[in-house]
Design a protein around this motif. Structure first.
Motif, PDB file in Angstrom:
ATOM      1  N   LEU A 106      13.731   3.345   0.541  1.00 18.99           N
ATOM      2  CA  LEU A 106      14.023   2.166  -0.280  1.00 18.99           C
ATOM      3  C   LEU A 106      13.965   0.895   0.550  1.00 18.99           C
ATOM      4  N   GLN A 107      14.368   1.028   1.804  1.00 18.33           N
ATOM      5  CA  GLN A 107      14.426  -0.161   2.640  1.00 18.33           C
ATOM      6  C   GLN A 107      13.068  -0.773   2.931  1.00 18.33           C
ATOM      7  N   ARG A 108      12.038  -0.012   2.691  1.00 16.73           N
ATOM      8  CA  ARG A 108      10.731  -0.614   2.879  1.00 16.73           C
ATOM      9  C   ARG A 108      10.399  -1.586   1.752  1.00 16.73           C
ATOM     10  N   TYR A 109      11.086  -1.411   0.649  1.00 15.64           N
ATOM     11  CA  TYR A 109      10.820  -2.272  -0.501  1.00 15.64           C
ATOM     12  C   TYR A 109      11.946  -3.275  -0.745  1.00 15.64           C
ATOM     13  N   LEU A 110      13.126  -2.895  -0.317  1.00 17.13           N
ATOM     14  CA  LEU A 110      14.304  -3.683  -0.653  1.00 17.13           C
ATOM     15  C   LEU A 110      15.149  -3.950   0.583  1.00 17.13           C
ATOM     16  N   LYS A 111      15.857  -5.014   0.523  1.00 10.50           N
ATOM     17  CA  LYS A 111      16.795  -5.309   1.583  1.00 10.50           C
ATOM     18  C   LYS A 111      18.160  -4.802   1.127  1.00 10.50           C
ATOM     19  N   LEU A 112      18.662  -3.806   1.830  1.00 11.16           N
ATOM     20  CA  LEU A 112      19.928  -3.218   1.413  1.00 11.16           C
ATOM     21  C   LEU A 112      20.904  -3.296   2.578  1.00 11.16           C
ATOM     22  N   ASP A 113      21.371  -4.480   2.864  1.00 14.57           N
ATOM     23  CA  ASP A 113      22.204  -4.688   4.038  1.00 14.57           C
ATOM     24  C   ASP A 113      23.662  -4.947   3.686  1.00 14.57           C
ATOM     25  N   ASN A 114      24.005  -4.582   2.425  1.00 18.79           N
ATOM     26  CA  ASN A 114      25.360  -4.827   1.914  1.00 18.79           C
ATOM     27  C   ASN A 114      25.637  -6.290   1.609  1.00 18.79           C
ATOM     28  N   TYR A 298      -5.000   0.413  -1.227  1.00 19.51           N
ATOM     29  CA  TYR A 298      -4.625  -0.297  -0.009  1.00 19.51           C
ATOM     30  C   TYR A 298      -3.253  -0.961  -0.155  1.00 19.51           C
ATOM     31  N   GLU A 299      -3.066  -1.642  -1.246  1.00 19.12           N
ATOM     32  CA  GLU A 299      -1.807  -2.367  -1.453  1.00 19.12           C
ATOM     33  C   GLU A 299      -0.608  -1.426  -1.538  1.00 19.12           C
ATOM     34  N   THR A 300      -0.774  -0.356  -2.256  1.00 22.72           N
ATOM     35  CA  THR A 300       0.353   0.568  -2.402  1.00 22.72           C
ATOM     36  C   THR A 300       0.671   1.237  -1.064  1.00 22.72           C
ATOM     37  N   THR A 301      -0.371   1.560  -0.330  1.00 17.22           N
ATOM     38  CA  THR A 301      -0.147   2.207   0.959  1.00 17.22           C
ATOM     39  C   THR A 301       0.521   1.239   1.928  1.00 17.22           C
ATOM     40  N   LYS A 302       0.110  -0.017   1.827  1.00 19.84           N
ATOM     41  CA  LYS A 302       0.705  -1.017   2.698  1.00 19.84           C
ATOM     42  C   LYS A 302       2.198  -1.166   2.408  1.00 19.84           C
ATOM     43  N   LEU A 303       2.541  -1.158   1.155  1.00 17.85           N
ATOM     44  CA  LEU A 303       3.956  -1.276   0.795  1.00 17.85           C
ATOM     45  C   LEU A 303       4.750  -0.071   1.286  1.00 17.85           C
ATOM     46  N   ALA A 304       4.174   1.077   1.130  1.00 17.40           N
ATOM     47  CA  ALA A 304       4.931   2.277   1.463  1.00 17.40           C
ATOM     48  C   ALA A 304       4.939   2.579   2.959  1.00 17.40           C
ATOM     49  N   HIS A 305       3.837   2.281   3.638  1.00 17.24           N
ATOM     50  CA  HIS A 305       3.732   2.715   5.029  1.00 17.24           C
ATOM     51  C   HIS A 305       3.397   1.604   6.019  1.00 17.24           C
ATOM     52  N   GLY A 306       3.229   0.402   5.548  1.00 21.95           N
ATOM     53  CA  GLY A 306       2.924  -0.687   6.463  1.00 21.95           C
ATOM     54  C   GLY A 306       1.438  -0.941   6.592  1.00 21.95           C
ATOM     55  N   ALA A 307       1.108  -2.147   7.042  1.00 25.37           N
ATOM     56  CA  ALA A 307      -0.283  -2.577   7.071  1.00 25.37           C
ATOM     57  C   ALA A 307      -1.142  -1.735   8.008  1.00 25.37           C
TER      58      ALA A 307
END
Length: 411
Positions: A106-114, A298-307
């Motif tokens: 989830l943290q790759r998509y969202l900032k979950l820092d409390n 490409y875009e989905t892979t970038k979101l999930a695994h980085g550029a």
RNA sequence: GGGGGUGUGCUUGAGCGGUCAAAAAGGGCAGACUGUAAAUCUGUUGGCUACGCCUACGGUGGUUCGAAUCCAUCCGCCCCCA
């Protein structure tokens, strides 16, 4: 800046909403805390969870505060909604471990820092509930006649499956989650798949009865591919977000194999590309639609695994299917002892051993039917013996069918 | 607690005591055609030391030359009554 509600709507995220106008205004007026529950039955999320994740990300980008919760308490029960069978129950430790994996993704998509967002386990508040108190305070607000009208329950009641009392309580617990999050964090909106509509509304209702406050519900359409399959399911099983389980290359391939009819929809859901671009790509027809698929992948892979992973996957995919050689990095590889190769290995055994066939019989069929290739040459004779003579640059490139590759190197 | 029903391969679902590795459909896989898409057509779809052998029809025992098919018992599920 335009209202996120419009963005979500335009991109197709909204299936039902407790009150469109109110929810739209809510986003416009103030920072909204919203939550989505995730299934904690597996260590990794899969592509099917991407709709809620993307929706959450859009909202967070617009300044709202997400809470992702995993059902440490509820998963131990099993959600009967729209399930033909009861979900397996799993242990608290297992859920804990799964939660860690899920959080990472989830943290790759969202900032979950409390602060900007939170990640919680509902076991935190559910496990300490006292049965009598729960019945008295929460249970009294639920009408059984209403509950059994819900589609999911009704099916289970009408069919022979049956519904255990345990599962029947699921809705109360989920409603209680919402109440808790409202009380503790001021959470005012719950999002979920459309199959969750009833459960989410139960929470809305509960908050209204107990707190006298209005909170909101929003659901996403349940996605299936044009072919009717569930999102994220392939022959090889689910497409996971975890790179260990589904390599970035496989992930990329999943998207590039998208059905033509799904491309435009998927671009809107699974990428952050502006809608003008999405529409442009969506208009491409026939062979040109491959361009759109490449962008999607490409875009989905970038979101999930980085550029950098996305670049690699893209390059591997292009060389593999663009006529050039395979990108060796991207193919699963196994090593076989040099002396075995020199003696020679029966072709059936080889295909079975590297996992391109689950049994020798399957390997046999594969070969007989012309689906077995070594270094891009078809072998149909089951008595073929593979030996060192076939090595090319010290390796063998095995292929089963059109797309499944495996490389063998000498050890 | 009483009565009735049901349990089959990845799924749904047929199945006279021998000719059942088990109909049919779906799904999967492979081939042809293609655009790494879809649709269509064809083949295939338990395993193996492979014209034979082994394991399978909820579990265990039994009847029989022979059982997925009959009997007993246990387990799960469903329905009706209490």
């Amino acid at each position: 800046m335009e209202n996120v509600f419009e963005t979500l709507k335009e991109r197709g995220f909204i299936q039902q909403c407790s009150n469109e106008e109110r929810v739209a205004n809510l986003f416009a007026e103030k920072q909204v805390t919203y939550y989505v529950g995730f299934d904690a039955t597996a260590v990794s999320l899969h592509v099917g969870s991407l709709v809620p994740i993307m929706a959450m990300a859009h909202l967070q980008r617009a300044g709202h505060t997400p809470i992702a919760i995993i059902g440490g308490g509820t998963t131990m029960i099993g959600d009967p909604t729209d399930k033909t069978e009861m979900r397996p129950m799993i242990s608290a430790e297992q859920i804990e471990a799964n939660g860690a994996g899920i959080l990472e993704q989830l943290q790759r998509y969202l900032k979950l820092d409390n602060r900007a967002g939170r990640f919680l386990n509902n076991a935190e508040w559910l496990l300490s509930l006292n049965y009598i108190e729960f019945l008295r305070d929460i249970g009294k607000h639920f009408r059984v006649n209403e509950m059994i009208r819900a589609e999911g329950y009704r099916q289970r009641l009408e069919r022979e499956m049956g519904l255990s009392f345990l599962e029947f309580n699921y809705q109360l617990l989920q409603a209680y989650d919402f109440l808790h999050l409202f009380q503790r964090y001021g959470c005012a909106l719950q999002l979920g798949g459309d199959d969750q509509w009833g459960n989410i509304l139960a929470g809305v209702e509960l908050v209204r009865r107990i707190e006298g406050k209005r909170v909101h519900a929003m659901t996403f359409p349940l996605l299936t591919t044009a072919g009717g399959a569930k999102m994220g399911k392939t022959a090889g099983g689910a497409v996971w977000l975890d790179a260990q389980r589904t390599s970035p290359y496989q992930f990329y391939q999943y998207w590039i194999n998208t059905d033509d009819r799904d491309v435009a929809r998927f671009l809107a859901y699974f990428t952050f590309l502006p809608m003008e671009e999405v529409r442009r790509l969506g208009r491409l027809k026939d062979e040109e639609s491959r361009e759109a698929k490449a962008v999607l992948a490409y875009e989905t892979t970038k979101l999930a695994h980085g550029a950098s992973e996305a670049d690699k996957a893209q390059a591997a995919s292009r060389t593999a299917f663009g006529g050039g050689g395979m990108d060796l990095e991207a193919i699963p590889t196994s090593a076989i002892a040099a002396n075995r190769l020199h003696t020679g290995i029966p072709i059936m055994e080889l295909f079975h051993e590297v996992g391109l066939a689950t049994s020798r019989s399957e390997a046999r069929r594969l070969i007989q039917q012309g689906g077995a290739y070594i270094n891009e040459k078809q072998y149909r004779a089951i008595d073929t013996v593979v030996d060192a003579k076939l090595l090319e640059e010290n390796a063998l490139l095995l292929r089963a069918g059109k797309k499944r590759y495996h490389r063998v190197v000498q050890k």
